[in-house]
Design a protein around this motif. Structure first.
Motif, PDB file in Angstrom:
ATOM      1  N   PRO A 181       0.827  -1.214   0.000  1.00 54.49           N
ATOM      2  CA  PRO A 181       0.000   0.000   0.000  1.00 54.49           C
ATOM      3  C   PRO A 181       0.860   1.261   0.000  1.00 54.49           C
ATOM      4  CG  PRO A 181      -0.033  -1.030   2.154  1.00 54.49           C
ATOM      5  CD  PRO A 181       0.712  -1.966   1.265  1.00 54.49           C
ATOM      6  N   ILE A 182       0.536   2.183  -0.891  1.00 54.40           N
ATOM      7  CA  ILE A 182       1.262   3.447  -0.976  1.00 54.40           C
ATOM      8  C   ILE A 182       0.250   4.592  -0.980  1.00 54.40           C
ATOM      9  CG2 ILE A 182       3.208   2.451  -2.223  1.00 54.40           C
ATOM     10  CD1 ILE A 182       2.055   3.681  -4.794  1.00 54.40           C
ATOM     11  N   GLN A 183       0.737   5.772  -0.664  1.00 48.61           N
ATOM     12  CA  GLN A 183      -0.110   6.959  -0.688  1.00 48.61           C
ATOM     13  C   GLN A 183       0.609   8.040  -1.495  1.00 48.61           C
ATOM     14  OE1 GLN A 183      -1.519   9.868   2.810  1.00 48.61           O
ATOM     15  NE2 GLN A 183      -2.465   7.842   2.916  1.00 48.61           N
ATOM     16  N   ILE A 184      -0.071   8.565  -2.522  1.00 47.29           N
ATOM     17  CA  ILE A 184       0.502   9.597  -3.381  1.00 47.29           C
ATOM     18  C   ILE A 184       0.307  10.946  -2.718  1.00 47.29           C
ATOM     19  CG2 ILE A 184       0.528  10.628  -5.667  1.00 47.29           C
ATOM     20  CD1 ILE A 184       1.285   7.703  -5.714  1.00 47.29           C
ATOM     21  N   LEU A 185       1.394  11.591  -2.308  1.00 45.15           N
ATOM     22  CA  LEU A 185       1.314  12.903  -1.674  1.00 45.15           C
ATOM     23  C   LEU A 185       1.414  14.035  -2.684  1.00 45.15           C
ATOM     24  CD1 LEU A 185       3.515  12.425   1.520  1.00 45.15           C
ATOM     25  CD2 LEU A 185       1.063  12.014   1.210  1.00 45.15           C
ATOM     26  N   LYS A 186       2.227  13.825  -3.706  1.00 47.89           N
ATOM     27  CA  LYS A 186       2.422  14.863  -4.713  1.00 47.89           C
ATOM     28  C   LYS A 186       2.710  14.195  -6.046  1.00 47.89           C
ATOM     29  CE  LYS A 186       4.991  18.304  -3.495  1.00 47.89           C
ATOM     30  NZ  LYS A 186       6.191  19.133  -3.172  1.00 47.89           N
ATOM     31  N   CYS A 187       2.064  14.694  -7.085  1.00 46.95           N
ATOM     32  CA  CYS A 187       2.277  14.103  -8.404  1.00 46.95           C
ATOM     33  C   CYS A 187       2.050  15.172  -9.472  1.00 46.95           C
ATOM     34  CB  CYS A 187       1.330  12.921  -8.623  1.00 46.95           C
ATOM     35  SG  CYS A 187       1.602  12.055 -10.180  1.00 46.95           S
ATOM     36  N   GLY A 188       3.052  15.446 -10.247  1.00 45.07           N
ATOM     37  CA  GLY A 188       2.909  16.435 -11.314  1.00 45.07           C
ATOM     38  C   GLY A 188       3.880  17.574 -11.162  1.00 45.07           C
ATOM     39  N   ILE A 189       3.369  18.790 -11.291  1.00 44.40           N
ATOM     40  CA  ILE A 189       4.223  19.971 -11.336  1.00 44.40           C
ATOM     41  C   ILE A 189       3.794  20.956 -10.253  1.00 44.40           C
ATOM     42  CG2 ILE A 189       5.031  21.883 -12.772  1.00 44.40           C
ATOM     43  CD1 ILE A 189       4.374  20.141 -15.198  1.00 44.40           C
ATOM     44  N   GLY A 190       4.735  21.358  -9.421  1.00 43.58           N
ATOM     45  CA  GLY A 190       4.449  22.316  -8.367  1.00 43.58           C
ATOM     46  C   GLY A 190       4.473  23.747  -8.882  1.00 43.58           C
TER      47      GLY A 190
ATOM     48  N   LEU B  24       2.035  -1.359 -12.918  1.00 38.96           N
ATOM     49  CA  LEU B  24       3.150  -2.176 -12.444  1.00 38.96           C
ATOM     50  C   LEU B  24       2.657  -3.361 -11.610  1.00 38.96           C
ATOM     51  CD1 LEU B  24       5.760   0.561 -11.383  1.00 38.96           C
ATOM     52  CD2 LEU B  24       5.877  -0.955 -13.380  1.00 38.96           C
ATOM     53  N   ASN B  25       1.401  -3.293 -11.136  1.00 34.13           N
ATOM     54  CA  ASN B  25       0.779  -4.373 -10.349  1.00 34.13           C
ATOM     55  C   ASN B  25       1.523  -4.686  -9.053  1.00 34.13           C
ATOM     56  OD1 ASN B  25      -1.226  -4.784 -12.351  1.00 34.13           O
ATOM     57  ND2 ASN B  25       0.172  -6.097 -13.512  1.00 34.13           N
ATOM     58  N   ARG B  26       2.256  -3.704  -8.537  1.00 34.46           N
ATOM     59  CA  ARG B  26       3.021  -3.911  -7.306  1.00 34.46           C
ATOM     60  C   ARG B  26       2.493  -3.090  -6.131  1.00 34.46           C
ATOM     61  NH1 ARG B  26       8.319  -6.088  -8.034  1.00 34.46           N
ATOM     62  NH2 ARG B  26       8.683  -6.690 -10.202  1.00 34.46           N
ATOM     63  N   PHE B  27       1.594  -2.162  -6.416  1.00 37.38           N
ATOM     64  CA  PHE B  27       1.175  -1.218  -5.380  1.00 37.38           C
ATOM     65  C   PHE B  27      -0.345  -1.146  -5.258  1.00 37.38           C
ATOM     66  CE2 PHE B  27       5.104   0.454  -7.384  1.00 37.38           C
ATOM     67  CZ  PHE B  27       5.971   0.248  -6.320  1.00 37.38           C
ATOM     68  N   THR B  28      -0.809  -0.918  -4.020  1.00 42.77           N
ATOM     69  CA  THR B  28      -2.207  -0.643  -3.738  1.00 42.77           C
ATOM     70  C   THR B  28      -2.292   0.806  -3.266  1.00 42.77           C
ATOM     71  OG1 THR B  28      -2.610  -2.924  -3.044  1.00 42.77           O
ATOM     72  CG2 THR B  28      -4.210  -1.270  -2.351  1.00 42.77           C
TER      73      THR B  28
END
Length: 248
Positions: free
Chosen positions: A61-70, A100-104
């Motif tokens: 399990p992972i949590q995306i905190l930031k993705c893209g361009i600041g 990638l089928n490695r992360f939830t």
């Protein structure tokens, strides 16, 4: 007299051959060229991602905190906002990690988490028709993930050749850094990747086509993003395998 005519014919033939050779050399000659130096650091270069695909083991399990361009990057490269690059980078990055089928993925928005708690409370109080029991089922992130654009450029090279005409090559370069922060220890696994995508236009010297600058192609952003993710994620997974997070 015959020998004299043969000598004249020989001279004429050699002259024609020399003229033809000179014309051919001139046609192949490059009369103008503008290029930009291309460089990739060792940590940005390609690493084969194929060995980490088709995974079917346990997921993390992972949590995306930031993705893209600041905003700070938008200030440095305002053309990114004009071309709406940030939205495409975020969508492609999330889809890439999913495939990638490695992360939830776990939810990071407080509002949604609060709504989940209220539903559990309503179910426990018996005031809802649907029964929900979240005890022991909520998954916590093992890693917090940040994906940021650290480099962006578009260069336009031109070569003018009498034989082949005019060749313009526009290169879109996009650099991504991917960071996984261990939720227990705070240790960071980070990797970068620099992706490139090219748009090429070729015109003959006698062409009636416009000689205006090559227009930016939005699809190059998608291509460069995927290439950058290939490099960065393959390096991340290689380190995770080495640390024992994944077996392969």
């Amino acid at each position: 007299m015959k020998a004299k005519y043969q000598k004249i014919l020989l001279i004429v033939g050699l002259t024609l051959l020399l003229a033809l050779f000179t014309a051919t050399s001139l046609c192949a000659q490059t009369i103008g060229k503008t290029t930009t130096e291309q460089y990739k650091a060792s940590f940005e270069t390609k690493l084969d991602i194929s060995q980490y695909m088709d995974y079917s083991g346990p997921t993390i399990p992972i949590q995306i905190l930031k993705c893209g361009i600041g905003e700070e990057v938008y200030e440095q490269y305002p053309e990114l906002k004009e071309k709406r690059v940030g939205l495409g980078v975020a969508n492609i990055s999330l889809e890439y990690l999913e495939n990638l089928n490695r992360f939830t993925f776990t939810e990071d928005k407080t509002e949604i988490k609060n709504r989940m708690v209220k539903q559990f409370q309503a179910s426990a109080a018996g005031i809802s028709q649907d029964k929900l029991d979240g005890r022991g089922k909520i998954r916590l992130a093992h890693y917090f993930v940040e994906i940021e654009v650290y480099d962006w450029s578009v260069s336009d090279d031109e070569e003018v050749n009498l034989k082949d005409g005019v060749k313009n090559t526009m290169v879109t370069r996009l650099g991504l850094q991917v960071r996984f922060t261990d939720a227990e220890t705070g240790e960071i696994i980070a990797a970068s990747g620099l992706g490139e995508a090219k748009t090429t236009r070729e015109l003959t010297i006698l062409s009636d086509a416009t000689v205006d600058p090559v227009k930016f192609n939005q699809s190059t952003v998608s291509i460069a993003t995927k290439k950058a993710l290939d490099i960065a994620c393959s390096r991340i997974l290689a380190r995770m395998v080495k640390k024992g997070v994944f077996t392969k």
